[in-house]
Write an enzyme that holds these catalytic residues in place. Structure first.
Site: not given
Length: 372
Positions: A127, A168
């Site tokens: 992330w 991501e």
């Protein structure tokens, strides 16, 4: 027995009517993978020696970095420099100043000696670490060559069996936004396959969110990967997942009143299969943690803590929830994990993976269910 003999006929009838045949239930063992985070050796005090490696087919070490469009190490101290004491070592032998490989990498080498069938991948991105993939996508061959060279570093050569790409998200927004185009992930995975060769393992974490799934060509990406791991958790309660509160973060199926019908594992699987990803190359993820609320304040906690402090009081959409005092939590339990394993087998999927292993209870209840 009657169902098994009739199923092939049903497949033929559906094909004759122009409908895509449903995947056959999986007979062979499911792949069972788990992520080990680089930072778990610190506050969580979770180490390689704590892994129940006999219950895993694959272990994924997270995360390496993508810097300047190239593969790079993450926290070098935790990964390969930190001396490990005898009490924390896989084999009970402490690292010394003469050891060229210490830290978690040194322990992973010992773990693989003890469990020679275990395959280990090095994951890059995550992330907070995905911004570098945009640059990597501009020159996939150079990125892949840098990853090959990093895996071949003499200090840990032979330790890793392949690479996991946790971008991501390709051609979509996560913590940062990317506009590399629908084929960007395919280009990176194809370059990795060329650089690492046919015997290397290559996997990629892919969104659980259906909207993000439609931003990239995951069917083409799957052709160059051993599997795609769908992040079928954090549908609600996490950054970027919407402002809804008091709803399960990882339902298996939609349920009456769910804020978004596509925010469930089954919807993610349906979307990927419809797009052309082979069922046998698809893994679903199970979070070893819960998300909860006190009023409108959000929280995140490991399963190991919640199972004792706030035990489940019911299920919704194939996952558990718990009400204790003014708190409301949702998380998976051994029972709901077992149902997800059964679902994966019934859909003919390749297996399941855990994010992440340090969240399990001391007796490994979730991993036992995942490998059941």
């Amino acid at each position: 027995m009657r169902f098994r003999s009739a199923f092939p006929l049903l497949v033929l009838l559906l094909a004759a009517c122009g409908a895509p045949p449903a995947p056959l239930p999986r007979a062979e063992p499911l792949l069972v993978a788990g992520y080990l985070t680089e930072w778990s050796v610190y506050g969580r005090d979770f180490r390689v020696k704590d892994l129940a490696a006999e219950r895993l087919t694959h272990l994924t070490y997270a995360f390496g970095r993508v810097t300047g469009g190239r593969c790079a190490t993450g926290d070098a101290w935790a990964a390969h420099q930190r001396p490990v004491a005898a009490v924390d070592s896989v084999d009970g032998v402490a690292d010394t100043a003469a050891d060229t490989l210490r830290g978690s990498f040194g322990q992973l080498r010992k773990l693989k000696t003890r469990h020679p069938r275990l395959r280990v991948l090095w994951s890059f991105g995550g992330w907070t670490g995905s911004a570098g993939f945009t640059e990597a996508a501009r020159d996939p061959a150079a990125f892949a060559e840098s990853c090959r060279a990093l895996l071949a570093d003499p200090r840990w050569a032979g330790l890793f069996d392949g690479i996991d790409i946790d971008w991501e998200y390709p051609n979509a927004c996560g913590m940062t936004c990317d506009d590399s185009g629908p084929a960007a992930l395919t280009g990176i995975l194809a370059a990795l396959r060329s650089a690492l060769g046919p015997g290397a393992l290559i996997s990629a974490a892919v969104p659980g969110d259906v909207g993000r799934l439609r931003s990239a060509d995951y069917a083409s990406a799957a052709r160059h990967a051993d599997w795609l791991g769908a992040m079928t958790y954090d549908y609600f309660g996490a950054a970027g997942s919407g402002k809804e509160t008091g709803v399960p973060h990882s339902p298996l199926t939609p349920y009456p009143g769910i804020p978004r019908q596509t925010a469930a594992t089954s919807a993610t699987v349906d979307e990927l299969l419809r797009a052309g990803v082979p069922a046998g190359k698809l893994l679903i993820g199970v979070g070893f943690y819960g998300r909860g609320w006190t009023g409108t304040a959000r929280g995140l906690e490991d399963y190991r803590v919640l199972a004792a402090r706030c035990p489940p009081t019911g299920t919704l959409g194939g996952t558990a929830y718990a009400s204790c005092g003014d708190q409301w939590w949702s998380y998976d339990t051994p029972e709901t994990v077992a149902a997800k394993v059964a679902y994966a087998r019934d859909r003919g999927l390749g297996g399941l993976f855990a994010w992440e292993l340090s969240g399990d209870s001391d007796d490994g209840a979730l991993l036992r269910a995942l490998s059941g």
